[in-house]
Design a protein around this motif. Structure first.
Motif, short mmCIF file in Angstrom:
data_model
loop_
_atom_site.label_atom_id
_atom_site.label_comp_id
_atom_site.label_asym_id
_atom_site.label_seq_id
_atom_site.Cartn_x
_atom_site.Cartn_y
_atom_site.Cartn_z
N VAL A 38 0.82 -1.22 0.00
CA VAL A 38 0.00 0.00 0.00
C VAL A 38 0.85 1.27 0.00
O VAL A 38 0.36 2.36 0.31
N VAL A 39 2.13 1.14 -0.36
CA VAL A 39 3.03 2.30 -0.37
C VAL A 39 2.47 3.39 -1.28
O VAL A 39 2.08 3.14 -2.42
N GLY A 40 2.40 4.62 -0.75
CA GLY A 40 1.92 5.75 -1.52
C GLY A 40 0.42 5.84 -1.62
O GLY A 40 -0.10 6.73 -2.30
N LYS A 41 -0.30 4.95 -0.95
CA LYS A 41 -1.76 4.95 -1.03
C LYS A 41 -2.38 5.46 0.26
O LYS A 41 -1.75 5.44 1.32
N PHE A 42 -3.61 5.95 0.16
CA PHE A 42 -4.40 6.22 1.35
C PHE A 42 -5.05 4.91 1.79
O PHE A 42 -5.43 4.10 0.95
N VAL A 43 -5.16 4.72 3.10
CA VAL A 43 -5.90 3.59 3.65
C VAL A 43 -7.01 4.16 4.53
O VAL A 43 -6.77 5.06 5.34
N GLU A 44 -8.23 3.65 4.33
CA GLU A 44 -9.36 4.06 5.17
C GLU A 44 -9.94 2.84 5.85
O GLU A 44 -10.15 1.80 5.21
N PHE A 45 -10.24 2.97 7.13
CA PHE A 45 -10.82 1.87 7.89
C PHE A 45 -12.32 2.11 8.04
O PHE A 45 -12.76 3.23 8.29
N PHE A 46 -13.09 1.04 7.86
CA PHE A 46 -14.55 1.17 7.93
C PHE A 46 -15.13 -0.12 8.49
O PHE A 46 -14.43 -1.10 8.75
N GLY A 47 -16.45 -0.12 8.67
CA GLY A 47 -17.13 -1.33 9.11
C GLY A 47 -17.41 -1.37 10.60
O GLY A 47 -16.93 -0.54 11.38
N GLU A 48 -18.18 -2.38 11.01
CA GLU A 48 -18.62 -2.50 12.40
C GLU A 48 -17.45 -2.68 13.36
O GLU A 48 -17.48 -2.17 14.48
N GLY A 49 -16.42 -3.42 12.97
CA GLY A 49 -15.26 -3.59 13.84
C GLY A 49 -14.54 -2.28 14.10
O GLY A 49 -14.06 -2.02 15.20
N THR A 50 -14.48 -1.43 13.08
CA THR A 50 -13.87 -0.11 13.23
C THR A 50 -14.66 0.73 14.23
O THR A 50 -14.09 1.41 15.09
N LYS A 51 -15.98 0.67 14.13
CA LYS A 51 -16.82 1.44 15.06
C LYS A 51 -16.61 1.00 16.50
O LYS A 51 -16.77 1.79 17.43
N SER A 52 -16.24 -0.27 16.70
CA SER A 52 -16.08 -0.79 18.07
C SER A 52 -14.78 -0.33 18.72
O SER A 52 -14.63 -0.40 19.94
N LEU A 53 -13.81 0.15 17.93
CA LEU A 53 -12.50 0.51 18.48
C LEU A 53 -12.56 1.83 19.22
O LEU A 53 -13.21 2.79 18.79
N THR A 54 -11.85 1.91 20.33
CA THR A 54 -11.72 3.17 21.04
C THR A 54 -10.89 4.14 20.21
O THR A 54 -10.14 3.74 19.31
N LEU A 55 -11.01 5.43 20.54
CA LEU A 55 -10.23 6.43 19.81
C LEU A 55 -8.72 6.18 19.95
O LEU A 55 -8.00 6.21 18.95
N PRO A 56 -8.20 5.90 21.17
CA PRO A 56 -6.76 5.60 21.26
C PRO A 56 -6.34 4.38 20.45
O PRO A 56 -5.23 4.35 19.90
N ASP A 57 -7.20 3.36 20.35
CA ASP A 57 -6.88 2.21 19.50
C ASP A 57 -6.77 2.64 18.04
O ASP A 57 -5.88 2.19 17.30
N ARG A 58 -7.67 3.50 17.60
CA ARG A 58 -7.62 4.01 16.21
C ARG A 58 -6.33 4.80 15.99
O ARG A 58 -5.67 4.67 14.94
N ALA A 59 -5.97 5.63 16.97
CA ALA A 59 -4.75 6.42 16.84
C ALA A 59 -3.51 5.54 16.78
O ALA A 59 -2.54 5.83 16.07
#
Length: 905
Positions: free
Chosen positions: A280-301
């Protein structure tokens, strides 16, 4: 006067009155496109392009091209991205400030007003890279290390104080406050900005670039930003857009939830391994979905922070209710939170996307339930190892060749015991450094509380850490110390040796401090493969300590566990961590904290009143920072210093005309031939300065004692030190030098000078080539320049006289930095390499096809003339990727380009 392209300037209710914004939904209607199908990160960049449209730097074509982004299009268009602000850390910030000061000196010599050199966007420099772990395992470690830091760095801090009074938009967060990315997350980031516009208030997203690759940590709270080199950041400060090719966007759908006992560190190491394989070098990565919603903000960071390790430009999470809760818990005001929420909702930018809601270039999936406790190492962050396999993997790597990530040792040596001169018994695999540090994990309260709970259980069970192991705790901010104290957990960490030693990057950036003389002597004498375990994000060769060859990334609780075990050669899933009271075997499961225990204490970590009070007191009367006095005036006086010197990138007789005449390179020599995964830690000077190195010799010649050498990072404001340390890493292997009789490769910054065939330091050879007018080239393999966004990896290469770097592939930031310094990045075609072409360094080389009509990514020709007279012509791709980079090259680099524009006003 505001523009209103496509009638996108609209009015909305901010919750506190009327405001204006450039409407993305309106742009979609005007262009008849489904704007809400675009990746959220693309939409935020698009808002900047639309808002800053001026018909000059940003055209209507730029707006439409990005608005019509397609998931699978061929990427040829460049985006001119004007960011809202710039963030710096001190290692990269000081040379950047030196460049700005040099520009003012040039302006003054040219009879111009020096104030024409002024940052046009807010700039924050956070001092977090200078402190070293000299004192540890004692209550006053923090104050003692800070005192040493200020003694060593007084000249640098005086220079920063000058910058604060000379530039209106330049601010400094002083030492001892925290790590740049956590300070950014907790305090500097607002999520949204506003400014007065035609008797109204214009609202727009918070966007930034930073001079540290882990700037991406801010993506965890929905802020678009990434790391760039100091030279790019400098141009951005002075009003130039950050140019980059329109990216692919990879969507990562997270499903399920993490299992009991699995940490955010385990998750991010899994993601790093997965996305590295996906390239994924040089690409944007976006996280989505129900598992993403379950993560705390510090986990996302934590996940966003590691984007450089998995190679992406960004690892982005949209703003949702958990982001808003984090903003409330960290002391942002009700007013700004209300405005942020209303603005993002009217723009359609609020909420974590669901499955099939966005059109991505590619969609990947990860079930969080499949993640397991892991470490990564011993030399790269993407080399994940499940905890149950750490012992066996180390044993396997122990006797493998270095080229296969091994250590080229005899397997029988794994059980040998060596004694230091002061009686300590050492074995291969023993842990000598255990550090809870870095922005990645010290941003995450659940990980720090987990480490504290494990320490409490360990102490109560009678476990101890051997006194010769260098343990340290370097929190990401002072808030961490407060909640560890409030929960009573800091006491137990201290009992195991993890007393607070600093607020800074410390071990993760290579500032672990030295080991004892007996340990260093034993390691060197017996070639012991000692280990370090740290909760960081980088473990490249020689980064942590030049004498520790195996370095493992782990979660904070695992750092504590391995410190107790004292070795990496113990399977902590089946063998005891150690012996407790009465000689009883204690296993990891006996002391590992439950999620219930962790969650019960998390309320102490997000207390708005604590954050407000903490950041209201950045400095105090008569503290060390307040005692620093800097020069006054708009132009720096450049006093004699081994820390700060006027950079040579503009020259004393700066010309308003471009200096670079584009033409073929003739009769060049190879200064270095390198293999795969040569990082900026190998190229750029970092860590300790060896006494016998060219930099060490220069310092001694200028009256600096060995005890006062400090680190390369602290001396990044002096080009004489830095150029001598470029390519001087003790673990770098220059393939120009023939292998020895035992088939091992010479390590360190050496080369063969041609045509005489003498072996010498790369610096000495480069100076000889410059003296006789011979251009030089660097050859490399895959992923050249991976690592931190060190502008000195390009600046040092430039000062060594290198005209081109020819590699199989480049890391994003380093390729851009090379082009920004007027060095040609060239890429082999058709899977060719120095190995397949038989290039040894004895040849001479031409690069043909460099004409006045140079085009981005065009094909040019490498001509290889062998010693016997044979000739090869090899097509290579010019990795100057955009038209603006062609302009930079014509001007001899981005800095002369920008300076000529500013002085021509």
């Amino acid at each position: 006067m505001a523009h209103n392209l496509y009638k996108t300037l609209k009015t909305f209710d901010s919750g506190l009155g009327k405001g204006q914004y450039y409407s993305l939904p309106q742009l979609g209607k005007a262009l008849n496109i489904q704007i809400d199908r675009l990746p959220v990160s693309i939409r935020i960049v698009l808002e900047s392009v639309l808002r800053n449209y001026d018909g000059k730097k940003i055209s209507e074509e730029h707006v439409e091209q990005l608005a019509r982004w397609q998931p699978d299009a061929v990427r040829t268009n460049e985006i001119p991205f004007l960011v809202s602000r710039i963030i710096l850390q001190d290692f990269t910030g000081v040379p950047l400030l030196a460049d700005l000061a040099a520009m003012r000196s040039v302006a003054q010599r040219a009879g111009k007003n020096p104030k024409c050199i002024e940052p046009l966007v807010p700039v924050d420099l956070v001092v977090d890279h200078s402190v070293q772990i000299d004192y540890f395992r004692q209550k006053d470690s923090l104050s003692l290390n800070m005192r040493l830091e200020f003694e060593r760095n007084k000249e640098r801090y005086q220079f920063m104080k000058w910058g604060m009074q000379a530039f209106n938009t330049f601010k400094v967060i002083p030492p001892g406050v925290g790590i740049v990315h956590q300070v950014n997350l907790e305090y500097l980031a607002r999520g949204m900005h506003k400014k007065n516009l035609d008797n109204s208030i214009l609202y727009y997203p918070d966007t930034l670039v930073g001079t540290d690759s882990h700037t991406t940590m801010i993506n965890g709270i929905g802020v678009v930003g990434w790391g760039v080199g100091g030279i790019e950041a400098e141009a951005g400060m002075l009003g130039q857009p950050v140019y980059f090719l329109t990216p692919d966007v990879v969507g990562v759908e997270l499903k399920g939830q993490l299992r009991e006992g699995v940490t955010a560190t385990d998750l991010v190491l899994t993601i790093t391994e997965m996305l590295r394989k996906e390239k994924v070098v040089g690409k944007f990565v976006e996280f989505f979905g129900e598992g993403t919603k379950s993560l705390t903000l510090p986990d996302r960071a934590t996940i966003a922070n590691m984007a450089p390790e998995y190679g992406a430009t960004m690892g982005f999470f949209s703003v949702d209710d958990k982001t808003i809760d984090y903003f409330k818990g960290t002391g942002r005001t009700k007013k700004e939170i209300t405005e942020l929420e209303n603005y993002l909702k009217i723009q359609g930018l609020y909420g974590i996307p669901s499955t099939n809601q966005i059109d991505y270039t590619k969609t990947l999936s990860l079930d969080l339930r499949t993640c397991t406790p892991s470490l990564a190492g011993p030399k790269r962050p993407q080399d994940r190892i499940e905890i149950s396999s750490v012992k066996s993997t180390f044993a396997e790597l122990f006797s493998l060749p270095v080229s296969q990530n091994g250590f080229s040792k005899n397997a029988d040596d794994l059980s040998k015991v060596y004694k230091t001169t002061d009686g300590i018994e050492l074995k291969n695999g023993d842990v000598l450094i255990a550090a809870i540090t870095s922005c990645t994990n010290t941003s995450n309260p659940s990980l720090l509380i987990s480490a504290g709970l494990l320490a409490r259980a360990a102490v109560n069970a009678g476990l101890v850490v051997a006194p010769h192991i260098k343990t340290s705790l370097a929190p990401g901010s002072r808030i961490v110390t407060q909640y560890l104290s409030d929960t009573g957990l800091l006491l137990f960490l201290e009992k195991l040796g993890f007393s607070v030693a600093a607020y800074g990057c410390t071990t993760c950036i290579g500032n672990a401090g030295d080991l004892t003389l007996p340990l260093n002597y034993a390691i060197t004498k017996h070639d012991i493969v000692a280990t370090a375990v740290l909760s960081g994000n980088r473990n490249f060769e020689a980064r942590i300590h030049p004498n520790i060859r195996a370095n493992f990334l782990a979660s904070p609780p695992l750092v504590v566990a391995y410190a107790i075990a004292g070795t990496i050669t113990r399977n902590l899933m089946t063998e005891p961590v150690g012996q407790g009271s009465g000689g009883r075997d204690i296993y990891l499961g006996d002391i590992w904290p439950s999620s219930k225990e962790i969650n019960r204490l998390l309320k102490h970590a997000l207390d708005a009143k604590k954050f407000i009070k903490n950041y209201a007191q950045l400095t105090q009367q008569d503290d060390l920072w307040s005692q620093i006095r800097g020069d006054k005036g708009q132009v720096y006086s450049w006093p004699k210093s081994t820390y700060i010197a006027e950079p040579p990138f503009f020259g004393k007789n700066f010309s308003m005309q471009p200096l670079t005449q584009i033409g073929s390179i003739k009769n060049a020599r190879a200064l270095g031939i390198f293999g795969d995964s040569v990082t900026t830690d190998h190229i750029s000077p970092a860590g300790l300065i060896k006494e016998e190195s060219p930099a060490g010799c220069w310092l001694k010649a200028n009256g600096v004692q060995k005890a006062d050498f400090n680190s390369y990072g602290s001396r990044r404001g002096n080009h004489d030190v830095m150029v001598r340390g470029t390519f001087a890493n003790v673990r770098i292997k220059n393939l120009i030098i023939p292998t020895q009789l035992n088939s091992t490769q010479v390590e360190g910054g050496f080369t063969i000078y041609q045509p005489s065939g003498e072996q010498m330091s790369i610096y000495d050879a480069a100076m000889r080539y410059i003296a006789v007018g011979t251009p030089t080239i660097i050859f490399a393999g895959e992923e050249y320049g991976t690592g931190s966004s060190r502008d000195w990896a390009a600046k040092g290469t430039y000062l060594l006289g290198v005209k081109a770097v020819i590699a199989c592939s480049f890391e994003r930031i380093h390729r851009s930095n090379l082009a920004g310094m007027g060095i040609l990045p060239l890429q082999f075609k058709n899977k060719e390499s120095t190995l397949s072409l038989g290039i040894t360094g004895e040849e001479t080389y031409d690069i043909e096809g460099l004409t006045a009509e140079l085009k981005p990514q065009q094909e040019v020709t490498l001509v290889v003339r062998e010693k016997g007279g044979d000739l090869k012509k090899v097509p290579v791709i010019l990795r100057i990727d955009t038209p603006i980079e062609i302009a930079y090259y014509r001007h001899g680099g981005i800095l002369p380009f920008v300076l000529r524009q500013l002085l021509d006003i």
